[in-house]
Design a protein around this motif. Structure first.
Motif, PDB file in Angstrom:
ATOM      1  N   ASP A 165     -27.553 -32.571  35.626  1.00  0.00           N
ATOM      2  CA  ASP A 165     -26.244 -31.746  35.650  1.00  0.00           C
ATOM      3  C   ASP A 165     -24.881 -31.982  36.073  1.00  0.00           C
ATOM      4  O   ASP A 165     -24.800 -32.414  37.851  1.00  0.00           O
ATOM      5  CB  ASP A 165     -26.419 -30.554  36.184  1.00  0.00           C
ATOM      6  CG  ASP A 165     -27.394 -29.978  34.807  1.00  0.00           C
ATOM      7  OD1 ASP A 165     -27.626 -30.410  34.444  1.00  0.00           O
ATOM      8  OD2 ASP A 165     -27.759 -28.522  36.273  1.00  0.00           O
ATOM      9  N   ILE A 166     -24.204 -32.517  35.793  1.00  0.00           N
ATOM     10  CA  ILE A 166     -22.625 -32.719  35.640  1.00  0.00           C
ATOM     11  C   ILE A 166     -21.575 -31.579  36.474  1.00  0.00           C
ATOM     12  O   ILE A 166     -21.263 -30.479  35.729  1.00  0.00           O
ATOM     13  CB  ILE A 166     -21.945 -34.068  35.081  1.00  0.00           C
ATOM     14  CG1 ILE A 166     -22.491 -34.533  34.978  1.00  0.00           C
ATOM     15  CG2 ILE A 166     -20.204 -34.175  35.115  1.00  0.00           C
ATOM     16  CD1 ILE A 166     -22.544 -35.783  33.629  1.00  0.00           C
ATOM     17  N   VAL A 167     -20.976 -31.357  37.684  1.00  0.00           N
ATOM     18  CA  VAL A 167     -20.344 -30.893  38.384  1.00  0.00           C
ATOM     19  C   VAL A 167     -19.143 -31.192  38.347  1.00  0.00           C
ATOM     20  O   VAL A 167     -18.205 -30.431  38.681  1.00  0.00           O
ATOM     21  CB  VAL A 167     -20.962 -29.546  39.579  1.00  0.00           C
ATOM     22  CG1 VAL A 167     -22.491 -29.045  39.189  1.00  0.00           C
ATOM     23  CG2 VAL A 167     -20.966 -31.018  40.738  1.00  0.00           C
ATOM     24  N   TYR A 168     -18.129 -32.421  38.495  1.00  0.00           N
ATOM     25  CA  TYR A 168     -17.275 -32.751  38.466  1.00  0.00           C
ATOM     26  C   TYR A 168     -16.583 -34.014  38.406  1.00  0.00           C
ATOM     27  O   TYR A 168     -17.915 -34.826  38.256  1.00  0.00           O
ATOM     28  CB  TYR A 168     -17.346 -32.482  39.755  1.00  0.00           C
ATOM     29  CG  TYR A 168     -15.399 -33.019  40.277  1.00  0.00           C
ATOM     30  CD1 TYR A 168     -13.911 -32.027  40.532  1.00  0.00           C
ATOM     31  CD2 TYR A 168     -14.991 -33.602  40.887  1.00  0.00           C
ATOM     32  CE1 TYR A 168     -12.915 -31.681  40.206  1.00  0.00           C
ATOM     33  CE2 TYR A 168     -14.209 -34.086  41.367  1.00  0.00           C
ATOM     34  CZ  TYR A 168     -13.164 -33.186  40.965  1.00  0.00           C
ATOM     35  OH  TYR A 168     -11.561 -33.583  41.588  1.00  0.00           O
ATOM     36  N   VAL A 169     -15.775 -34.591  37.896  1.00  0.00           N
ATOM     37  CA  VAL A 169     -15.550 -35.466  37.225  1.00  0.00           C
ATOM     38  C   VAL A 169     -13.908 -35.696  37.723  1.00  0.00           C
ATOM     39  O   VAL A 169     -12.845 -34.955  37.446  1.00  0.00           O
ATOM     40  CB  VAL A 169     -15.296 -36.051  36.062  1.00  0.00           C
ATOM     41  CG1 VAL A 169     -15.237 -37.124  35.181  1.00  0.00           C
ATOM     42  CG2 VAL A 169     -15.808 -35.669  34.923  1.00  0.00           C
ATOM     43  N   ASP A 170     -13.824 -37.253  38.781  1.00  0.00           N
ATOM     44  CA  ASP A 170     -12.526 -37.524  39.467  1.00  0.00           C
ATOM     45  C   ASP A 170     -11.726 -38.806  38.824  1.00  0.00           C
ATOM     46  O   ASP A 170     -12.805 -39.868  38.988  1.00  0.00           O
ATOM     47  CB  ASP A 170     -12.702 -37.909  40.553  1.00  0.00           C
ATOM     48  CG  ASP A 170     -11.816 -37.703  41.959  1.00  0.00           C
ATOM     49  OD1 ASP A 170     -10.931 -37.118  41.252  1.00  0.00           O
ATOM     50  OD2 ASP A 170     -12.550 -38.512  42.991  1.00  0.00           O
ATOM     51  N   GLU A 198     -19.579 -36.179  40.193  1.00  0.00           N
ATOM     52  CA  GLU A 198     -20.245 -35.743  40.725  1.00  0.00           C
ATOM     53  C   GLU A 198     -21.828 -35.258  39.654  1.00  0.00           C
ATOM     54  O   GLU A 198     -20.767 -34.169  39.065  1.00  0.00           O
ATOM     55  CB  GLU A 198     -19.186 -35.254  41.925  1.00  0.00           C
ATOM     56  CG  GLU A 198     -20.237 -33.954  42.638  1.00  0.00           C
ATOM     57  CD  GLU A 198     -19.355 -33.356  43.951  1.00  0.00           C
ATOM     58  OE1 GLU A 198     -19.716 -32.691  44.165  1.00  0.00           O
ATOM     59  OE2 GLU A 198     -18.367 -33.500  43.738  1.00  0.00           O
ATOM     60  N   ALA A 199     -22.584 -35.052  39.945  1.00  0.00           N
ATOM     61  CA  ALA A 199     -23.650 -33.791  39.690  1.00  0.00           C
ATOM     62  C   ALA A 199     -24.386 -33.257  40.401  1.00  0.00           C
ATOM     63  O   ALA A 199     -24.455 -33.533  41.977  1.00  0.00           O
ATOM     64  CB  ALA A 199     -24.473 -34.860  38.549  1.00  0.00           C
ATOM     65  N   GLU A 209     -11.483 -30.506  32.912  1.00  0.00           N
ATOM     66  CA  GLU A 209     -11.122 -30.245  34.725  1.00  0.00           C
ATOM     67  C   GLU A 209     -12.700 -29.079  34.380  1.00  0.00           C
ATOM     68  O   GLU A 209     -12.453 -28.539  35.732  1.00  0.00           O
ATOM     69  CB  GLU A 209     -10.292 -29.662  34.710  1.00  0.00           C
ATOM     70  CG  GLU A 209      -9.285 -31.525  34.702  1.00  0.00           C
ATOM     71  CD  GLU A 209      -8.101 -31.015  34.740  1.00  0.00           C
ATOM     72  OE1 GLU A 209      -7.338 -29.672  34.690  1.00  0.00           O
ATOM     73  OE2 GLU A 209      -7.346 -31.723  34.769  1.00  0.00           O
ATOM     74  N   ASP A 210     -12.215 -27.526  33.275  1.00  0.00           N
ATOM     75  CA  ASP A 210     -12.801 -26.734  32.764  1.00  0.00           C
ATOM     76  C   ASP A 210     -14.673 -26.169  32.928  1.00  0.00           C
ATOM     77  O   ASP A 210     -15.027 -25.564  33.356  1.00  0.00           O
ATOM     78  CB  ASP A 210     -12.737 -25.674  32.290  1.00  0.00           C
ATOM     79  CG  ASP A 210     -10.660 -25.471  32.796  1.00  0.00           C
ATOM     80  OD1 ASP A 210     -10.858 -25.344  34.277  1.00  0.00           O
ATOM     81  OD2 ASP A 210      -9.890 -25.022  31.793  1.00  0.00           O
ATOM     82  N   GLU A 263     -19.793 -30.565  32.476  1.00  0.00           N
ATOM     83  CA  GLU A 263     -21.152 -30.316  31.561  1.00  0.00           C
ATOM     84  C   GLU A 263     -20.664 -30.964  29.962  1.00  0.00           C
ATOM     85  O   GLU A 263     -22.307 -31.130  29.537  1.00  0.00           O
ATOM     86  CB  GLU A 263     -22.082 -28.768  31.715  1.00  0.00           C
ATOM     87  CG  GLU A 263     -21.148 -28.267  30.830  1.00  0.00           C
ATOM     88  CD  GLU A 263     -20.666 -27.260  32.267  1.00  0.00           C
ATOM     89  OE1 GLU A 263     -19.792 -26.038  31.723  1.00  0.00           O
ATOM     90  OE2 GLU A 263     -19.680 -27.226  32.585  1.00  0.00           O
ATOM     91  N   LEU A 264     -19.782 -31.095  29.921  1.00  0.00           N
ATOM     92  CA  LEU A 264     -19.463 -31.173  28.372  1.00  0.00           C
ATOM     93  C   LEU A 264     -20.178 -33.164  28.473  1.00  0.00           C
ATOM     94  O   LEU A 264     -20.955 -34.058  27.118  1.00  0.00           O
ATOM     95  CB  LEU A 264     -18.014 -31.532  27.590  1.00  0.00           C
ATOM     96  CG  LEU A 264     -17.663 -30.448  27.017  1.00  0.00           C
ATOM     97  CD1 LEU A 264     -15.994 -30.614  27.019  1.00  0.00           C
ATOM     98  CD2 LEU A 264     -17.896 -29.830  25.838  1.00  0.00           C
ATOM     99  N   ILE A 265     -19.977 -33.689  29.527  1.00  0.00           N
ATOM    100  CA  ILE A 265     -21.001 -34.905  29.303  1.00  0.00           C
ATOM    101  C   ILE A 265     -22.633 -35.090  29.671  1.00  0.00           C
ATOM    102  O   ILE A 265     -22.824 -35.714  28.788  1.00  0.00           O
ATOM    103  CB  ILE A 265     -20.547 -36.144  30.944  1.00  0.00           C
ATOM    104  CG1 ILE A 265     -18.661 -35.669  30.526  1.00  0.00           C
ATOM    105  CG2 ILE A 265     -20.513 -36.430  31.038  1.00  0.00           C
ATOM    106  CD1 ILE A 265     -18.279 -35.970  32.625  1.00  0.00           C
TER     107      ILE A 265
END
Length: 126
Positions: free
Chosen positions: A37-42, A60-61, A84-85, A88-90
């Protein structure tokens, strides 16, 4: 697992979809499955030139953080703001709505060094 034929892949599990001199870049279905589960993309390098195989950000998962690498040299011209919002689309649509960046690439010949869907499938199923 899904390996769209119209995409090109690198060994670090990123894909590129080329439209003219622009490439959409994301991570593969295999990679998102490994991350969970992906929670953040930087992505810190928007509007910057980044070389092929150079790290351009991280994902970040729940269980890990993974760097992401450029499949093609070029300027990162856009970050997918939907992530950003809804990072989890990834997970749910890695090859569509879950793209990460758009790149204006410099050298179309770099596409030749990327893997076809069959080559990438062989790599991950080995």
């Amino acid at each position: 697992m899904n390996f769209p034929e119209e995409l090109k892949y690198n060994k670090e599990h990123q894909w590129a979809r080329v439209e003219g001199d622009i490439a959409y870049v994301g991570i593969t279905d295999f990679a998102q499955g490994q991350l969970g589960d992906i929670v953040y993309v930087d992505v810190e390098k928007v509007d910057e030139e980044v070389s092929k195989d150079e790290e351009f950000g991280s994902i970040e998962a729940v269980k890990t953080v993974s760097d992401v690498f450029m499949p093609l040299s070029g300027e990162i011209i856009e970050l997918n703001e939907k992530l950003e919002d809804d990072p989890e689309l990834i997970n749910t649509d890695p090859y569509g709505e879950g793209w990460i960046i758009k790149v204006k690439f410099n050298d179309i010949s770099e596409l030749d060094s990327l893997l076809s869907s069959e080559e990438y499938k062989s790599l991950v199923e080995a």
